[in-house]
Write a protein that holds these residues in place. Structure first.
Motif, short mmCIF file in Angstrom:
data_model
loop_
_atom_site.label_atom_id
_atom_site.label_comp_id
_atom_site.label_asym_id
_atom_site.label_seq_id
_atom_site.Cartn_x
_atom_site.Cartn_y
_atom_site.Cartn_z
N HIS A 120 -2.51 -0.09 -10.59
CA HIS A 120 -2.28 1.14 -9.85
C HIS A 120 -3.64 1.81 -9.57
CE1 HIS A 120 0.60 4.68 -9.05
NE2 HIS A 120 -0.59 5.03 -8.60
N LEU A 121 -3.92 2.04 -8.29
CA LEU A 121 -5.12 2.78 -7.90
C LEU A 121 -4.70 4.13 -7.35
CD1 LEU A 121 -7.24 0.04 -6.04
CD2 LEU A 121 -6.92 0.40 -8.49
N ASP A 122 -5.17 5.19 -8.00
CA ASP A 122 -4.83 6.55 -7.56
C ASP A 122 -5.70 6.98 -6.38
OD1 ASP A 122 -2.76 7.04 -9.31
OD2 ASP A 122 -4.06 7.80 -10.89
N VAL A 123 -5.41 8.15 -5.87
CA VAL A 123 -6.10 8.69 -4.68
C VAL A 123 -7.61 8.70 -4.90
CG1 VAL A 123 -6.45 10.76 -3.29
CG2 VAL A 123 -4.14 10.07 -3.94
N GLY A 124 -8.33 8.14 -3.95
CA GLY A 124 -9.79 8.16 -4.00
C GLY A 124 -10.41 7.14 -4.91
N ALA A 125 -9.60 6.37 -5.65
CA ALA A 125 -10.16 5.32 -6.50
C ALA A 125 -10.76 4.24 -5.61
CB ALA A 125 -9.07 4.73 -7.39
N ALA A 126 -11.92 3.72 -6.00
CA ALA A 126 -12.62 2.70 -5.20
C ALA A 126 -12.99 1.53 -6.10
CB ALA A 126 -13.87 3.29 -4.55
#
Length: 411
Positions: free
Chosen positions: A341-347
């Motif tokens: 799971h990648l949350d908002v703004g994760a890069a």
């Protein structure tokens, strides 16, 4: 003419110390690979695709997850006597564990005696490759050799990194088997190349039984198949080499034919993942004519959500597994395993994320291998500050950051 009876033994008992921390809690063959798989799935798929469906997997160190994976994933119909079964160290010859791979076979000779095969295929459990072992067995039968050793051509300059097979004038009989020599000579048809052992062997059954019993009485032996059994058989003049370059797997292409990776180090493990994600991959997982099998958890399809500036979920040049959610996060040149799971703004960039990893809002992950269920908190940075990363994580010689499973990384 009837096909010979073949029993396959997969040696899966190694500790995999050079893969720490990925092997801190699991055997090396159980290490996840390529998003969906375990390392052992590659050898088992090669054997199964070839129709060799009587397979024993010899395990020892930290084998619970490996035993569970094999038992759950590799179930076969018993109607025709087919099976893939993990066989843990049982101390059948006294209160001791396996002293080496040859001793593992010695302590499990009852499996061979029960099946009474004509030949025994002995393969390693932790390499990434496709191979049709029937072609190697056919050469073995035609030659009448006691043992046939699979070999891959490697540059002469790298000879000191491999077990090197030297051949006689015919180019097939083995004249010497040396570990990491510094004075190796090139092949007769390619002076700039050597034969490196792949750790895969086909034995005549009687030859195998006799040599492991003989080796067990040798006090100077380390009881290793490659280090001890093979040199003894070479001296006896009954060993031949099989050139992996001659192997033709259905569905392979010129680009991925002959691919073989020993992922024995963290850097090699990382590089093998990077081989998967190019537009025309060096190792092609999409060959449906020779599939790599594994177990699949009941997960939904991957999901990419949000399409706003600064809040856009997308992935490029990456492999995305079922259950992954890119909730406004981004992945580039990466492998995301199930339920990441990648949350908002994760890069996430140039990285391998294993099952259940969660990367928080605005967090940055670069040039990393992150094991299962790690939580990267909001705003955290991995792969940005080398000095700080060396204080917190394992860092490989090439600079890959490696995070052990189940860690909650401080923000």
């Amino acid at each position: 003419m009837a096909r010979p009876e073949v029993l396959s033994m997969v040696l899966a008992g190694g500790e995999g110390k050079r893969l720490l921390p990925l092997t801190a809690d699991r055997a090396k063959p159980a290490v996840p690979f390529g998003g969906m798989y375990r390392l052992i799935d590659f050898v088992l798929s090669n054997l199964a695709n070839a129709g060799y469906l009587k397979i024993v997997v010899l395990t020892q160190y930290k084998s619970h997850s490996l035993d569970r994976h094999v038992s759950w994933t590799w179930r076969m119909s018993t109607l025709l006597g087919n099976y893939v079964t993990p066989v843990p160290a049982q101390q059948r010859l006294g209160p001791r564990w396996f002293a080496g791979s040859a001793d593992a076979i010695l302590q499990n000779l009852n499996l061979i005696e029960d099946e009474r095969p004509d030949h025994v295929v002995v393969f390693g459990a932790d390499h990434i490759y496709r191979m049709d072992p029937r072609q190697m067995v056919d050469q073995h039968l035609d030659s009448g050799a006691g043992v046939t050793i699979a070999a891959i051509r490697q540059p002469l300059a790298l000879a000191d990194q491999f077990g090197v097979i030297e051949t006689g004038p015919d180019g097939v009989s083995v004249s010497a088997f040396r570990e990491k020599p510094t004075d190796a000579t090139g092949l007769s048809d390619a002076p700039d190349q050597i034969y490196a052992s792949m750790g895969n062997y086909v034995f005549d059954t009687k030859v195998l039984i006799d040599i492991v019993k003989q080796d067990s009485l040798d006090p100077s032996s380390k009881h290793d198949v490659g280090g001890d059994l093979i040199p003894k058989l070479v001296r006896a003049g009954c060993a031949q080499v099989y050139d992996f370059a001659d192997n033709r797997v259905p569905g392979s292409t010129d680009r991925d034919r002959g691919y073989w990776r020993d992922v024995g180090t963290l850097d090699a493990f990382y590089e093998a993942h990077m081989d998967l994600i190019s537009v025309h991959p060096i190792f092609n997982l999409y060959n449906r004519e020779w599939p790599i099998y594994t177990g699949h958890a009941p997960l939904p399809p991957a999901k990419f959500v949000f399409n706003e500036e600064g809040r856009r979920g997308y992935a490029t040049d990456s492999m995305i597994s079922p259950g992954v959610i890119l909730s406004g996060g981004t992945a580039e040149r990466s492998v995301l395993s199930p339920a990441v799971h990648l949350d908002v703004g994760a890069a996430v960039c140039d990285s391998v994320l294993m099952d259940g990893v969660r990367v928080g809002r605005g967090a940055v992950v670069r040039h990393a291998i992150i094991d299962k269920n790690v939580i990267v908190p909001d705003g955290a940075e991995i792969g940005v500050d080398m000095a700080r990363d060396k204080e917190r994580f394992t860092v490989t010689p090439s600079g890959v950051r490696v995070i052990e499973k189940n860690q909650i990384i401080p923000g």
